[in-house]
Design a protein around this motif. Structure first.
Motif, PDB file in Angstrom:
ATOM      1  N   UNK A 165     -52.958  15.801 -27.694  1.00  0.00           N
ATOM      2  CA  UNK A 165     -53.791  16.814 -27.037  1.00  0.00           C
ATOM      3  C   UNK A 165     -52.899  17.930 -26.506  1.00  0.00           C
ATOM      4  N   UNK A 166     -53.489  19.078 -26.232  1.00  0.00           N
ATOM      5  CA  UNK A 166     -52.758  20.250 -25.719  1.00  0.00           C
ATOM      6  C   UNK A 166     -53.088  20.428 -24.239  1.00  0.00           C
ATOM      7  N   UNK A 167     -52.072  20.492 -23.415  1.00  0.00           N
ATOM      8  CA  UNK A 167     -52.232  20.732 -21.986  1.00  0.00           C
ATOM      9  C   UNK A 167     -51.416  21.964 -21.610  1.00  0.00           C
ATOM     10  N   UNK A 168     -51.767  22.612 -20.506  1.00  0.00           N
ATOM     11  CA  UNK A 168     -51.067  23.820 -20.034  1.00  0.00           C
ATOM     12  C   UNK A 168     -50.390  23.514 -18.705  1.00  0.00           C
ATOM     13  N   UNK A 169     -49.155  23.912 -18.605  1.00  0.00           N
ATOM     14  CA  UNK A 169     -48.422  23.732 -17.369  1.00  0.00           C
ATOM     15  C   UNK A 169     -47.678  25.032 -17.045  1.00  0.00           C
ATOM     16  N   UNK A 170     -47.415  25.279 -15.754  1.00  0.00           N
ATOM     17  CA  UNK A 170     -46.682  26.456 -15.300  1.00  0.00           C
ATOM     18  C   UNK A 170     -45.186  26.198 -15.373  1.00  0.00           C
ATOM     19  N   UNK A 171     -44.488  27.134 -15.989  1.00  0.00           N
ATOM     20  CA  UNK A 171     -43.042  27.014 -16.130  1.00  0.00           C
ATOM     21  C   UNK A 171     -42.398  28.228 -15.468  1.00  0.00           C
ATOM     22  N   UNK A 172     -41.443  28.021 -14.610  1.00  0.00           N
ATOM     23  CA  UNK A 172     -40.714  29.099 -13.935  1.00  0.00           C
ATOM     24  C   UNK A 172     -39.244  29.028 -14.311  1.00  0.00           C
TER      25      UNK A 172
END
Length: 293
Positions: A183-190
C-alpha cells in the motif's frame, strides 16, 4: 471343469496340503465328501484356525492336484469364513446349499435332492459304492464322506478373541491464509539544504594623489545584480528491499485419547464338577483378559 471331475479316488486326497488360488497355505485335507450317485469327491474338509483345531468345508470345483498339494479355486479368507458345519456328521442338503451360496457356486444339476441326509462311509472306488454299498443312498440327496485313517472322533472348539487397537494417523488441513500486499502511505520528510545568496555592502577606497583619476562633478548611478539559491524539490522512486512470504514446519506433540473395545473370554464350569480351588463343587468362572495397552 465340473465339480470333482478330476478326482475319482478319495484316498488320493486325504493328507494333501491345501493351498488357495493365490498360493497361500490353508491347511491339511482331513475328510472327503462324495456324491452319493456318482461316487466322485465334491467337498473336502481342511484344518484351519488356531493350532488347526477347526475343519472348514472347501469345494473341489476347479481344484487341481500338484504332487502332495491341492490347489483350490477360492481364497483362504473365504475358507476361514465358511459356514460352520460338523465335519463328522451328515452333510444335509440345506447345509450344502448354504456352502454353495457362501462360495458363490451354482449347485450342479442332479446333485442330491432335498429328501434324506447323508451318512458317513468308507471311500468307494470310482463309480462304485463303499463298504455296505451305502444302502439307500440313491434315494436321498447330499454328500457322504470318507474318513481319513487315524483321525480321532473328539474335536475341540475354538473362538477368536478380538480387540480394537488405537491407530493414530495424520492428515493435512488448511488452517488459515497469509497475504502479502503493498500500500502507499504519505509521511512528512524534513531535510536541511545549504543555500547561498548575494548581499550588498559598500566598500570605500581612498584615492591617492598621482593615481591619475579624473574628478567629475555630476549625478551618477550604479547598480549590481544580486543572486540567491533556492531549494528545488523533485521525487524519484528507488528500490529499497525485497519482501516475501515463506512457510516453515513446526512440530508439536499432542495427546490423542479415544475409547477402544476388546473381547474377554469367559468359561463356566458346571455345578458339581471339581476343579482346582473348587472343593465344594460350586459354580466357578475364570475370566482371562488380553494384554493391557
Amino acid at each position: 471343469m465340473t465339480q470333482g471331475e478330476a478326482f475319482t479316488n478319495p484316498d488320493g486326497l486325504a493328507g494333501l496340503t491345501a493351498y488357495d488360488q493365490t498360493g497361500e497355505k490353508i491347511g491339511s485335507v482331513e475328510q472327503i465328501y462324495l456324491d452319493d450317485r456318482s461316487g466322485r469327491p465334491e467337498w473336502v474338509t481342511v484344518k484351519t484356525g488356531l493350532f488347526g483345531m477347526k475343519q472348514s468345508f472347501v469345494p473341489l470345483a476347479g481344484a487341481r492336484r500338484q504332487e502332495d498339494q491341492l490347489h483350490v479355486a477360492t481364497t483362504k479368507e473365504a475358507v476361514k469364513d465358511a459356514p460352520r458345519v460338523d465335519a463328522d456328521q451328515h452333510l444335509e442338503p440345506e447345509q450344502e446349499h448354504e456352502l454353495y451360496r457362501h462360495y458363490g457356486l451354482a449347485r450342479p444339476e442332479g446333485a442330491g435332492g432335498m429328501a434324506g441326509g447323508m451318512r458317513p462311509g468308507t471311500a468307494p472306488a470310482a463309480g462304485g459304492r463303499g463298504r455296505g454299498d451305502m444302502a439307500g443312498a440313491g434315494a436321498g440327496g447330499g454328500r457322504e464322506f470318507a474318513t481319513r485313517a487315524g483321525i480321532g472322533e473328539h474335536h475341540n472348539e475354538e473362538m477368536v478373541r478380538s480387540e480394537e487397537r488405537l491407530r493414530v494417523g495424520k492428515e493435512e488441513e488448511t488452517v488459515g491464509r497469509a497475504r502479502l500486499r503493498k500500500v502507499v502511505v504519505t509521511e512528512d520528510v524534513t531535510t536541511s539544504v545549504p543555500l547561498s545568496h548575494e548581499e550588498v555592502r559598500v566598500v570605500r577606497e581612498p584615492i591617492r594623489e598621482g593615481d591619475g583619476t579624473r574628478a567629475k562633478i555630476g549625478e551618477e548611478e550604479a547598480e549590481v545584480t544580486l543572486h540567491a539559491e533556492k531549494p528545488v524539490v523533485r521525487k524519484e522512486a528507488v528500490p529499497v528491499e525485497r519482501v516475501r512470504l515463506e512457510t516453515e514446519n513446526v512440530t508439536e506433540t499432542r495427546e490423542v485419547s479415544d475409547q477402544v473395545r476388546k473381547e474377554q473370554i469367559e468359561f463356566d464350569r458346571a455345578k458339581g464338577e471339581r476343579g482346582r480351588g473348587d472343593a465344594k463343587g460350586q459354580d466357578w468362572r475364570d475370566r482371562k483378559q488380553g494384554p493391557r495397552h
